[in-house]
Design an enzyme around this catalytic site. Structure first.
Site, PDB file in Angstrom:
ATOM      1  N   ILE A  43       3.255  -4.364  20.721  1.00  0.00           N
ATOM      2  CA  ILE A  43       1.810  -5.375  20.622  1.00  0.00           C
ATOM      3  C   ILE A  43       2.451  -6.969  20.290  1.00  0.00           C
ATOM      4  O   ILE A  43       1.721  -7.652  20.386  1.00  0.00           O
ATOM      5  CB  ILE A  43       0.706  -5.126  19.541  1.00  0.00           C
ATOM      6  CG1 ILE A  43       1.527  -4.826  18.308  1.00  0.00           C
ATOM      7  CG2 ILE A  43       0.000  -3.963  20.070  1.00  0.00           C
ATOM      8  CD1 ILE A  43       0.430  -4.636  17.199  1.00  0.00           C
ATOM      9  N   VAL A  51       6.963  -5.981  17.471  1.00  0.00           N
ATOM     10  CA  VAL A  51       5.970  -5.326  16.790  1.00  0.00           C
ATOM     11  C   VAL A  51       5.267  -4.309  17.484  1.00  0.00           C
ATOM     12  O   VAL A  51       4.912  -4.567  18.613  1.00  0.00           O
ATOM     13  CB  VAL A  51       4.951  -6.486  16.455  1.00  0.00           C
ATOM     14  CG1 VAL A  51       3.829  -5.869  15.728  1.00  0.00           C
ATOM     15  CG2 VAL A  51       5.498  -7.412  15.723  1.00  0.00           C
ATOM     16  N   LYS A  66       6.630  -3.616  12.309  1.00  0.00           N
ATOM     17  CA  LYS A  66       7.445  -4.860  12.761  1.00  0.00           C
ATOM     18  C   LYS A  66       8.935  -4.158  12.452  1.00  0.00           C
ATOM     19  O   LYS A  66       9.178  -3.697  11.485  1.00  0.00           O
ATOM     20  CB  LYS A  66       7.209  -5.876  11.825  1.00  0.00           C
ATOM     21  CG  LYS A  66       8.114  -7.105  12.361  1.00  0.00           C
ATOM     22  CD  LYS A  66       7.517  -8.280  11.443  1.00  0.00           C
ATOM     23  CE  LYS A  66       8.515  -9.461  11.806  1.00  0.00           C
ATOM     24  NZ  LYS A  66       7.732 -10.906  11.470  1.00  0.00           N
ATOM     25  N   ASP A 159       6.901 -21.369   9.724  1.00  0.00           N
ATOM     26  CA  ASP A 159       6.815 -20.894  11.143  1.00  0.00           C
ATOM     27  C   ASP A 159       5.460 -20.881  11.495  1.00  0.00           C
ATOM     28  O   ASP A 159       4.913 -20.159  12.062  1.00  0.00           O
ATOM     29  CB  ASP A 159       7.379 -19.593  11.492  1.00  0.00           C
ATOM     30  CG  ASP A 159       7.770 -19.507  12.883  1.00  0.00           C
ATOM     31  OD1 ASP A 159       7.537 -20.319  13.832  1.00  0.00           O
ATOM     32  OD2 ASP A 159       7.893 -18.344  13.215  1.00  0.00           O
TER      33      ASP A 159
HETATM   34  N1  ADE Z   1       1.516  -8.780  15.934  1.00  0.00           N
HETATM   35  C1  ADE Z   1       2.241  -9.376  15.058  1.00  0.00           C
HETATM   36  N2  ADE Z   1       1.763  -9.012  13.722  1.00  0.00           N
HETATM   37  C2  ADE Z   1       0.785  -8.069  14.064  1.00  0.00           C
HETATM   38  C3  ADE Z   1      -0.311  -7.553  13.091  1.00  0.00           C
HETATM   39  N3  ADE Z   1      -0.073  -7.602  12.024  1.00  0.00           N
HETATM   40  N4  ADE Z   1      -1.492  -6.832  13.830  1.00  0.00           N
HETATM   41  C4  ADE Z   1      -1.520  -7.158  15.206  1.00  0.00           C
HETATM   42  N5  ADE Z   1      -0.724  -7.494  15.986  1.00  0.00           N
HETATM   43  C5  ADE Z   1       0.266  -8.103  15.443  1.00  0.00           C
END
Ligand code: ADE
Length: 312
Positions: A43, A51, A66, A159
């Site tokens: 995602i 991620v 992550k 960031d």
């Molecule tokens: N992309 C990066 N971190 C995310 C998160 N915590 N929830 C959904 N998409 C993401």
């Protein structure tokens, strides 16, 4: 890809023994897992990470996983990261993505994060254009409260950008990647190890005498605010050199149709000298945000309790 051999911890063994649902047992044993989480599609991705969406195999809670490859981090960065991560687990704010737990393997670190399924601010503005004045206020106020919380405990994002401002399905803002960016990348070196995204970089990041403190985040919030209310970036250029000059000269123009109180806020934030830039409390008290009540009173926070493992 072949599934990794199954090695259950005593707790997992107990859970499997207790679990009468055969499908769940099968899912625990077959398929790609990280701890108790079943991994699904990608995602998102960052400089050092990918991620993926994942589900708790038993409770079905969605999380964002992550994935950091240890190989890509030097030994010092790994040590700092591990330490930083364990302190991040105690951070709780309705507008900061929660870190629920960390799963470590010899080659990887997996951060189990609160899932924000409503997309990010960058995509939202790219797809739908600038935000309305009222949505900008609510969104900005929530980012501001996240920044205030973290600065109070001496964590600087470094960031902050629209890609890191996520939404839950119900529209609550969740700032992502807090605290890691400072440790993962070496911000004390010159710009060839530039951390963060250049269009959001404060002028001091381009100077040798760099003081990379909280005003770096404040500047990025100014860029973010400009982007939200106009749908365009304040500093744009075809080359990195030109962008750098634009930022160092603090040359930007707020379109005249932006409401006056919002213009004043942008101009109070986007100042070249960090010491002249608004502080968080000045932003909280500005005219533009005055009608906004406490952000998490406007958008009720979702319960941020970590997914529970059975028996814990
Ligand atoms: N992309 C990066 N971190 C995310 C998160 N915590 N929830 C959904 N998409 C993401």
């Amino acid at each position: 890809e072949a599934d990794p051999p199954l090695r259950l911890t005593p707790l997992q063994k107990l859970t499997v023994d207790m679990c009468k649902d055969e499908k769940t047992i099968k899912e625990l044993i077959i398929g790609r897992r990280v701890g108790f989480y079943k991994v699904r599609g990608e995602i998102g991705y960052g400089t050092f990470s990918r991620v993926k969406l994942a589900f708790h195999a038993l409770t079905r809670d969605k999380v964002a996983l992550k994935i950091l490859d240890r190989m890509r981090l030097d030994a010092q960065a790994q040590r700092l990261l591990s330490r930083e991560i364990s302190s991040m687990e105690s951070l709780q704010h309705p507008n900061v993505v929660r870190l629920y737990e960390v799963v470590e393997t010899p080659s990887r670190l997996y951060l189990v994060l609160e899932y924000a399924g409503g997309g990010d601010l960058h995509n939202r503005i790219c797809n739908e254009g600038k935000l309305s004045d009222s949505i900008s206020k609510i969104t900005f106020a929530q980012v501001l409260s996240a920044i205030k919380y973290m600065h109070n405990i001496n964590i600087i994002h470094r960031d902050l950008k629209a890609e890191n401002v996520l939404f839950t399905i119900s529209g609550c803002v969740k700032v992502a990647d807090f605290g890691f960016s400072t440790r993962v990348s070496n911000c004390n070196n010159a710009l060839d190890t530039f951390c963060g995204s250049p269009p959001y970089a404060a002028p001091e990041l381009f100077r040798d005498d760099c003081y990379l403190g909280p005003p770096v985040d404040i500047w990025a919030m100014g860029v973010l605010l400009f982007f939200m209310v106009t749908g365009t970036m304040p500093f744009r250029a075809e080359t990195m050199g030109k962008l750098r000059r634009c930022i160092m000269e603090c040359s930007y123009t707020v379109p005249p149709w932006v409401p006056g109180p919002c213009q004043r806020l942008i101009k109070g934030i986007l100042k070249a000298a960090p010491s002249e830039r608004y502080a968080v409390d000045q932003m909280l008290g500005c005219d533009w945000l005055l009608p906004v009540e406490f952000p998490w009173a406007l958008v009720p926070p979702e319960p941020a309790s970590p997914p529970q493992s059975p028996g814990s």
